[in-house]
Write a protein that holds these residues in place. Sequence first.
Motif, PDB file in Angstrom:
ATOM      1  N   UNK A 182       0.834  -1.204   0.000  1.00 10.98           N
ATOM      2  CA  UNK A 182       0.000   0.000   0.000  1.00 10.98           C
ATOM      3  C   UNK A 182       0.862   1.245   0.000  1.00 10.98           C
ATOM      4  N   UNK A 183       1.965   1.219   0.791  1.00  8.23           N
ATOM      5  CA  UNK A 183       2.891   2.355   0.794  1.00  8.23           C
ATOM      6  C   UNK A 183       3.560   2.520  -0.567  1.00  8.23           C
ATOM      7  N   UNK A 184       3.932   1.385  -1.170  1.00  8.94           N
ATOM      8  CA  UNK A 184       4.652   1.433  -2.438  1.00  8.94           C
ATOM      9  C   UNK A 184       3.800   2.010  -3.547  1.00  8.94           C
ATOM     10  N   UNK A 185       2.498   1.741  -3.513  1.00 13.38           N
ATOM     11  CA  UNK A 185       1.623   2.174  -4.599  1.00 13.38           C
ATOM     12  C   UNK A 185       0.660   3.269  -4.170  1.00 13.38           C
ATOM     13  N   UNK A 229      12.512  -5.527  -3.930  1.00 16.05           N
ATOM     14  CA  UNK A 229      13.010  -4.818  -5.116  1.00 16.05           C
ATOM     15  C   UNK A 229      14.322  -4.121  -4.773  1.00 16.05           C
ATOM     16  N   UNK A 230      15.350  -4.373  -5.572  1.00 17.50           N
ATOM     17  CA  UNK A 230      16.650  -3.721  -5.370  1.00 17.50           C
ATOM     18  C   UNK A 230      16.806  -2.591  -6.380  1.00 17.50           C
ATOM     19  N   UNK A 244      20.902   8.342 -16.379  1.00 14.95           N
ATOM     20  CA  UNK A 244      19.462   8.477 -16.124  1.00 14.95           C
ATOM     21  C   UNK A 244      19.264   9.700 -15.229  1.00 14.95           C
ATOM     22  N   UNK A 245      18.617  10.715 -15.754  1.00 11.80           N
ATOM     23  CA  UNK A 245      18.458  11.962 -15.010  1.00 11.80           C
ATOM     24  C   UNK A 245      17.471  11.796 -13.859  1.00 11.80           C
ATOM     25  N   UNK A 246      17.663  12.592 -12.816  1.00 12.10           N
ATOM     26  CA  UNK A 246      16.773  12.546 -11.650  1.00 12.10           C
ATOM     27  C   UNK A 246      15.314  12.715 -12.061  1.00 12.10           C
ATOM     28  N   UNK A 247      15.069  13.637 -12.993  1.00 16.39           N
ATOM     29  CA  UNK A 247      13.695  13.944 -13.400  1.00 16.39           C
ATOM     30  C   UNK A 247      13.004  12.769 -14.072  1.00 16.39           C
ATOM     31  N   UNK A 248      13.764  11.809 -14.593  1.00 17.52           N
ATOM     32  CA  UNK A 248      13.151  10.654 -15.250  1.00 17.52           C
ATOM     33  C   UNK A 248      12.289   9.850 -14.279  1.00 17.52           C
ATOM     34  N   UNK A 249      12.722   9.743 -13.032  1.00 16.38           N
ATOM     35  CA  UNK A 249      11.972   8.979 -12.028  1.00 16.38           C
ATOM     36  C   UNK A 249      11.241   9.882 -11.034  1.00 16.38           C
ATOM     37  N   UNK A 250      11.906  10.975 -10.645  1.00 17.47           N
ATOM     38  CA  UNK A 250      11.359  11.819  -9.587  1.00 17.47           C
ATOM     39  C   UNK A 250      10.509  12.966 -10.102  1.00 17.47           C
ATOM     40  N   UNK A 251      10.471  13.160 -11.419  1.00 16.76           N
ATOM     41  CA  UNK A 251       9.680  14.247 -11.968  1.00 16.76           C
ATOM     42  C   UNK A 251      10.341  15.604 -11.765  1.00 16.76           C
ATOM     43  N   UNK A 256       6.411  15.018  -3.964  1.00 14.00           N
ATOM     44  CA  UNK A 256       5.438  13.943  -4.098  1.00 14.00           C
ATOM     45  C   UNK A 256       5.952  12.924  -5.101  1.00 14.00           C
ATOM     46  N   UNK A 257       5.326  11.767  -5.090  1.00 15.48           N
ATOM     47  CA  UNK A 257       5.698  10.710  -6.019  1.00 15.48           C
ATOM     48  C   UNK A 257       5.207  11.082  -7.408  1.00 15.48           C
ATOM     49  N   UNK A 258       6.133  11.105  -8.368  1.00 21.36           N
ATOM     50  CA  UNK A 258       5.787  11.501  -9.736  1.00 21.36           C
ATOM     51  C   UNK A 258       5.355  10.315 -10.587  1.00 21.36           C
ATOM     52  N   UNK A 259       5.821   9.127 -10.254  1.00 21.07           N
ATOM     53  CA  UNK A 259       5.495   7.907 -10.996  1.00 21.07           C
ATOM     54  C   UNK A 259       5.109   6.805 -10.010  1.00 21.07           C
ATOM     55  N   UNK A 260       4.330   5.839 -10.486  1.00 26.60           N
ATOM     56  CA  UNK A 260       3.913   4.744  -9.608  1.00 26.60           C
ATOM     57  C   UNK A 260       5.057   3.784  -9.274  1.00 26.60           C
ATOM     58  N   UNK A 261       6.093   3.789 -10.105  1.00 29.75           N
ATOM     59  CA  UNK A 261       7.250   2.909  -9.909  1.00 29.75           C
ATOM     60  C   UNK A 261       6.844   1.433  -9.959  1.00 29.75           C
ATOM     61  N   UNK A 262       5.891   1.119 -10.804  1.00 31.82           N
ATOM     62  CA  UNK A 262       5.467  -0.261 -10.960  1.00 31.82           C
ATOM     63  C   UNK A 262       6.459  -1.015 -11.843  1.00 31.82           C
ATOM     64  N   UNK A 263       6.422  -2.332 -11.755  1.00 31.45           N
ATOM     65  CA  UNK A 263       7.384  -3.180 -12.458  1.00 31.45           C
ATOM     66  C   UNK A 263       7.353  -2.942 -13.963  1.00 31.45           C
ATOM     67  N   UNK A 264       6.164  -2.834 -14.543  1.00 29.67           N
ATOM     68  CA  UNK A 264       6.058  -2.628 -15.984  1.00 29.67           C
ATOM     69  C   UNK A 264       6.692  -1.324 -16.432  1.00 29.67           C
TER      70      UNK A 264
END
Length: 216
Positions: free
Chosen positions: A36-39, A125-126, A137-144, A153-161
């Motif tokens: 729940x925290x992850x998503x 997940x590692x 890989x730029x910071x903005x790619x994952x963190x927005x 805030x979380x910019x992406x869900x960070x799901x496996x897909x």
Amino acid sequence: MNQPLFRRRAELAVKLVLLAIFLGAGAAFALLVGLADAYEAVGEPQAQPIPFSHKHHVGDIGLDCRFCHTTVEKTAFPGMPATQTCLTCHSQLFAQQGILAALRKSEAENRPLAWKRVHFLPDFVYFDHSIHVAKGVACAECHGRVDQMPLAWKAEKLEMGWCLACHRDPAPHLHPHDQVFAMPADPLAEADARLLAESLKLQSTRRLTDCSTCHR
């Protein structure tokens, strides 16, 4: 003489089964809480002990990510700002403002600030920040665009897909090293991105999509 309802071995077996059920239920609950925290919802600001504004510090002042996240180029964990890092400026600037009460208390008690993680991954997940930074890989790619976030805030869900899509075709997400910490990071032309991926030995994605890369 009456025999006990359960022999000793049977009693032990029942106790072990009950213990396993109890521990299993606890583990399942912990897993559900972790997931729940992850998503958690994307775009919801995370409350912090000090309402640190990335928009002000990164967007307005131009502070480099590495000033606070000092180990992002060296280790899996990027590091969180220590009290003394904040006091580099705020021992003088706005030093007595109420908004910095937690910082003054942290210094007085010699206890680190309890920053709350915004981007959370499950324990199975590692993720290594240093290798992603080294590969462009730029910071903005994952963190927005953190330079536009008053509170992070979380910019992406960070799901496996989502992660796999990048690992299968990393070139569009790569940047020259001098752009990795830029906001925003300037995208490369497709041909240049492919050349950069080749120079970084990322043209083959077999290892990138191997299960053991992220699940160790």
